[in-house]
Design a protein around this motif. Structure first.
Motif, PDB file in Angstrom:
ATOM      1  N   ARG A  81     -47.559 -25.839 -30.254  1.00 47.58           N
ATOM      2  CA  ARG A  81     -47.228 -26.182 -31.635  1.00 47.58           C
ATOM      3  C   ARG A  81     -48.403 -26.932 -32.238  1.00 47.58           C
ATOM      4  O   ARG A  81     -48.912 -27.883 -31.637  1.00 47.58           O
ATOM      5  N   TYR A  82     -48.818 -26.514 -33.448  1.00 43.97           N
ATOM      6  CA  TYR A  82     -50.001 -27.070 -34.091  1.00 43.97           C
ATOM      7  C   TYR A  82     -49.749 -27.223 -35.583  1.00 43.97           C
ATOM      8  O   TYR A  82     -49.168 -26.347 -36.202  1.00 43.97           O
ATOM      9  N   VAL A  83     -50.226 -28.352 -36.135  1.00 44.07           N
ATOM     10  CA  VAL A  83     -50.086 -28.596 -37.570  1.00 44.07           C
ATOM     11  C   VAL A  83     -51.417 -29.126 -38.089  1.00 44.07           C
ATOM     12  O   VAL A  83     -52.021 -30.017 -37.483  1.00 44.07           O
ATOM     13  N   SER A  84     -51.869 -28.581 -39.204  1.00 43.07           N
ATOM     14  CA  SER A  84     -53.076 -29.037 -39.879  1.00 43.07           C
ATOM     15  C   SER A  84     -52.690 -29.482 -41.283  1.00 43.07           C
ATOM     16  O   SER A  84     -51.998 -28.763 -41.997  1.00 43.07           O
ATOM     17  N   VAL A  85     -53.152 -30.681 -41.655  1.00 44.25           N
ATOM     18  CA  VAL A  85     -52.848 -31.230 -42.977  1.00 44.25           C
ATOM     19  C   VAL A  85     -54.165 -31.581 -43.680  1.00 44.25           C
ATOM     20  O   VAL A  85     -54.993 -32.304 -43.121  1.00 44.25           O
ATOM     21  N   VAL A 127     -52.119 -32.027 -49.535  1.00 40.59           N
ATOM     22  CA  VAL A 127     -52.495 -31.024 -50.520  1.00 40.59           C
ATOM     23  C   VAL A 127     -52.069 -29.667 -49.965  1.00 40.59           C
ATOM     24  O   VAL A 127     -51.512 -28.839 -50.676  1.00 40.59           O
ATOM     25  N   GLU A 128     -52.301 -29.504 -48.661  1.00 38.61           N
ATOM     26  CA  GLU A 128     -51.909 -28.269 -47.982  1.00 38.61           C
ATOM     27  C   GLU A 128     -51.565 -28.584 -46.531  1.00 38.61           C
ATOM     28  O   GLU A 128     -52.245 -29.371 -45.882  1.00 38.61           O
ATOM     29  N   VAL A 129     -50.484 -27.974 -46.045  1.00 39.02           N
ATOM     30  CA  VAL A 129     -50.050 -28.107 -44.654  1.00 39.02           C
ATOM     31  C   VAL A 129     -49.925 -26.705 -44.089  1.00 39.02           C
ATOM     32  O   VAL A 129     -49.361 -25.817 -44.731  1.00 39.02           O
ATOM     33  N   GLU A 130     -50.443 -26.530 -42.882  1.00 42.48           N
ATOM     34  CA  GLU A 130     -50.326 -25.244 -42.212  1.00 42.48           C
ATOM     35  C   GLU A 130     -49.881 -25.501 -40.780  1.00 42.48           C
ATOM     36  O   GLU A 130     -50.347 -26.448 -40.144  1.00 42.48           O
ATOM     37  N   PHE A 131     -48.958 -24.677 -40.279  1.00 47.71           N
ATOM     38  CA  PHE A 131     -48.539 -24.846 -38.887  1.00 47.71           C
ATOM     39  C   PHE A 131     -48.340 -23.509 -38.200  1.00 47.71           C
ATOM     40  O   PHE A 131     -48.149 -22.477 -38.841  1.00 47.71           O
ATOM     41  N   TRP A 132     -48.425 -23.589 -36.863  1.00 48.20           N
ATOM     42  CA  TRP A 132     -48.208 -22.446 -35.991  1.00 48.20           C
ATOM     43  C   TRP A 132     -47.359 -22.931 -34.826  1.00 48.20           C
ATOM     44  O   TRP A 132     -47.551 -24.024 -34.309  1.00 48.20           O
ATOM     45  N   GLU A 133     -46.420 -22.104 -34.397  1.00 46.48           N
ATOM     46  CA  GLU A 133     -45.592 -22.425 -33.234  1.00 46.48           C
ATOM     47  C   GLU A 133     -44.985 -21.133 -32.702  1.00 46.48           C
ATOM     48  O   GLU A 133     -44.947 -20.121 -33.410  1.00 46.48           O
ATOM     49  N   PRO A 134     -44.520 -21.162 -31.454  1.00 43.61           N
ATOM     50  CA  PRO A 134     -43.888 -19.957 -30.908  1.00 43.61           C
ATOM     51  C   PRO A 134     -42.653 -19.584 -31.716  1.00 43.61           C
ATOM     52  O   PRO A 134     -41.886 -20.447 -32.132  1.00 43.61           O
ATOM     53  N   GLY A 135     -42.479 -18.298 -31.937  1.00 44.73           N
ATOM     54  CA  GLY A 135     -41.309 -17.816 -32.656  1.00 44.73           C
ATOM     55  C   GLY A 135     -40.161 -17.488 -31.720  1.00 44.73           C
ATOM     56  O   GLY A 135     -39.078 -17.133 -32.160  1.00 44.73           O
ATOM     57  N   GLN A 136     -40.423 -17.600 -30.419  1.00 46.05           N
ATOM     58  CA  GLN A 136     -39.410 -17.285 -29.408  1.00 46.05           C
ATOM     59  C   GLN A 136     -39.501 -18.328 -28.304  1.00 46.05           C
ATOM     60  O   GLN A 136     -40.457 -19.077 -28.227  1.00 46.05           O
ATOM     61  N   ASN A 137     -38.492 -18.316 -27.409  1.00 46.06           N
ATOM     62  CA  ASN A 137     -38.601 -19.229 -26.275  1.00 46.06           C
ATOM     63  C   ASN A 137     -39.708 -18.741 -25.348  1.00 46.06           C
ATOM     64  O   ASN A 137     -40.193 -17.616 -25.467  1.00 46.06           O
TER      65      ASN A 137
END
Length: 167
Positions: A81-85, A127-137
């Motif tokens: 899981r990753y978040v960029s702000v 101003v902008e938030v972007e995230f990525w994470e698994p969509g499944q277990n």
């Protein structure tokens, strides 16, 4: 890749930011270099503002006051899981909010708690938030990756959830 939008994306971004907790706050120093340091997130509020405690007389505060454009990078590699702000930082003096956000765990950095001289809040307004994470277990994700390797095809779209949110 599954794209989340609207309130669903904002709600999930808030959950990720608060759950991952530690972020790298990036500012720009006097020479123009990007400088990062770890910070513990206290909360992401309903407006999207992200709150931290800090000492007022620090290089990070000086740098944020000289150039309020900052970055936050949240990373939870075990859960992928990753978040960029990308946001704007500012120092906020609000005793009531400090009492609300304070917890005893902060005494590692603020020996006298809220009575520590110079303790203050740092607010990052996204101003902008972007995230990525698994969509499944993890098991379904591993099976999808293995299938893609064997069939030499791209993984299923729902293997990653993603959102890019402008504030």
């Amino acid at each position: 890749m599954t794209e989340l939008t609207g309130n669903e994306a904002r709600t999930r971004a808030k959950e990720l930011v608060e759950d991952i907790d530690i972020t790298m706050l990036t500012t720009r120093d006097d020479s123009g270099n990007l400088v990062s340091r770890p910070m513990s997130t206290r909360r992401m509020d309903e407006n999207g503002d992200i709150w931290f405690f800090t000492a007022e007389h620090t290089k990070k505060v000086d740098e944020a006051e000289a150039d309020d454009e900052v970055g936050l990078s949240y990373c939870d590699p075990k859960a992928m899981r990753y978040v960029s702000v990308a946001g704007r930082a500012g120092v906020v003096h609000d005793d009531a909010l400090m009492r609300e956000l304070y917890s005893p765990s902060l005494e590692v950095w603020f020996e006298d708690g809220l009575d520590t001289p110079g303790i203050t809040l740092l607010r990052v307004t996204p101003v902008e938030v972007e995230f990525w994470e698994p969509g499944q277990n993890r098991l379904a994700q591993a099976a999808g990756m293995l299938k893609a390797l064997v069939t030499r095809d791209t993984p299923d779209d729902d293997i990653v959830r993603h959102a890019k949110i402008s504030y």
